[in-house]
Write a protein that holds these residues in place. Structure first.
Motif, mmCIF file in Angstrom:
data_model
loop_
_atom_site.group_PDB
_atom_site.id
_atom_site.type_symbol
_atom_site.label_atom_id
_atom_site.label_comp_id
_atom_site.label_asym_id
_atom_site.label_seq_id
_atom_site.Cartn_x
_atom_site.Cartn_y
_atom_site.Cartn_z
ATOM 1 N N VAL A 41 0.836 -1.195 0.000
ATOM 2 C CA VAL A 41 0.000 0.000 0.000
ATOM 3 C C VAL A 41 0.878 1.255 0.000
ATOM 4 C CG1 VAL A 41 -0.243 0.063 2.536
ATOM 5 C CG2 VAL A 41 -2.017 1.106 1.089
ATOM 6 N N LEU A 43 1.603 4.690 1.269
ATOM 7 C CA LEU A 43 1.273 5.361 2.526
ATOM 8 C C LEU A 43 1.395 6.878 2.471
ATOM 9 C CD1 LEU A 43 2.940 2.837 4.986
ATOM 10 C CD2 LEU A 43 0.495 3.115 4.507
ATOM 11 N N TYR A 51 5.227 5.716 8.940
ATOM 12 C CA TYR A 51 4.017 4.988 9.351
ATOM 13 C C TYR A 51 4.202 4.361 10.734
ATOM 14 C CZ TYR A 51 0.530 1.226 9.470
ATOM 15 O OH TYR A 51 -0.468 0.368 9.836
ATOM 16 N N MET A 65 -7.666 5.418 10.887
ATOM 17 C CA MET A 65 -7.436 4.391 9.874
ATOM 18 C C MET A 65 -7.765 3.019 10.451
ATOM 19 S SD MET A 65 -4.161 2.441 8.519
ATOM 20 C CE MET A 65 -3.781 2.333 10.197
ATOM 21 N N GLU A 70 -9.758 2.239 6.729
ATOM 22 C CA GLU A 70 -9.528 3.080 5.552
ATOM 23 C C GLU A 70 -8.106 3.628 5.534
ATOM 24 O OE1 GLU A 70 -9.209 4.638 2.387
ATOM 25 O OE2 GLU A 70 -11.281 3.936 2.639
ATOM 26 N N TRP A 71 -7.288 3.091 4.606
ATOM 27 C CA TRP A 71 -5.911 3.571 4.452
ATOM 28 C C TRP A 71 -5.875 5.057 4.115
ATOM 29 C CZ3 TRP A 71 -1.975 0.948 6.181
ATOM 30 C CH2 TRP A 71 -1.996 -0.448 6.205
ATOM 31 N N ALA A 77 -2.294 9.087 1.360
ATOM 32 C CA ALA A 77 -2.214 7.645 1.129
ATOM 33 C C ALA A 77 -3.245 7.179 0.105
ATOM 34 C CB ALA A 77 -2.413 6.879 2.431
ATOM 35 N N THR A 79 -6.315 5.054 -1.009
ATOM 36 C CA THR A 79 -7.490 4.629 -0.258
ATOM 37 C C THR A 79 -7.558 3.102 -0.246
ATOM 38 O OG1 THR A 79 -8.990 4.564 -2.145
ATOM 39 C CG2 THR A 79 -8.769 6.701 -0.980
ATOM 40 N N THR A 80 -8.327 2.564 0.670
ATOM 41 C CA THR A 80 -8.505 1.115 0.724
ATOM 42 C C THR A 80 -9.111 0.611 -0.585
ATOM 43 O OG1 THR A 80 -8.689 1.159 3.122
ATOM 44 C CG2 THR A 80 -9.619 -0.763 2.002
ATOM 45 N N GLY A 110 0.762 -6.155 3.785
ATOM 46 C CA GLY A 110 -0.468 -5.436 3.450
ATOM 47 C C GLY A 110 -1.159 -6.030 2.233
#
Length: 188
Positions: A41, A43, A51, A65, A70-71, A77, A79-80, A110
């Motif tokens: 992911v 970030l 992070y 988060m 939800e990233w 970042a 998004t999920t 991840g």
């Protein structure tokens, strides 16, 4: 893994996946293929180690988060939905290229969590915390995905069998997903 026939071994653009795959590639005399979508992911402002610092400090964005799954709560970042869409696209491409074949895909934690979430419909962080070097397995046929195994560490001496599902958020490095396997009967 070194005793199983693999049609292909995939890695990501991240160096650690190349390093983790190297011993298996050497043993099998294979070259890896880099997939553009299966990397960790993004970030945003927290890439490059921030992070973990923000998590340890209890940053409110980190807490949001975690609570929402939800990233995108992290500034800048992915998004999920974007992350899961990218992972689903990458997995579908690999599966389509290797119908009824076994492949190994070396990815980060991840990505494992996202793949398992997509396959099971569970929350995005349900499968967080896969152990380093663990093996998770998916069966992919068309648009269907089924989990065959998660976080197996039985091949790592003295570490037990794995198979835990955790809500831990810190991504783990260099885990392995094996996809797809010729077990179509599991999806019927």
């Amino acid at each position: 893994m070194k005793t199983r026939h693999l049609a292909c071994i995939y890695v990501t653009k991240l160096q650690r996946t190349h390093q983790t795959a190297a011993p298996l590639l050497g043993h099998l005399g294979m070259q890896s293929v880099e997939d553009p979508d299966l990397h960790e992911v993004h970030l945003g402002d927290w890439d490059g180690g921030l992070y973990r610092i923000k998590a340890a400090q209890g940053d409110p964005a980190f807490d949001r988060m975690r609570e929402t799954g939800e990233w995108g709560e992290i500034p800048g970042a992915e998004t999920t939905a974007q992350f899961h869409g990218r992972i689903k696209r990458g997995l579908a491409r690999v599966a389509a290229a290797h119908a009824d074949e076994r492949v190994a895909v070396f990815v980060h934690g991840g990505v494992i969590a996202a793949a398992m979430s997509i396959a099971t419909g569970c929350g995005p962080f349900t499968f967080g915390g896969a152990a380093n070097g663990s093996i998770s397995q998916l069966v992919i046929t068309g648009d269907q995905m089924a989990v065959r195994g998660f976080n197996d560490i039985s091949h790592l001496e003295g570490l037990g069998s794995g198979f835990k599902v955790s809500a831990r958020l810190c991504p783990r490095l260099s885990d392995l997903i094996c996809i797809p396997m010729p077990y179509r009967h599991l999806l019927k």
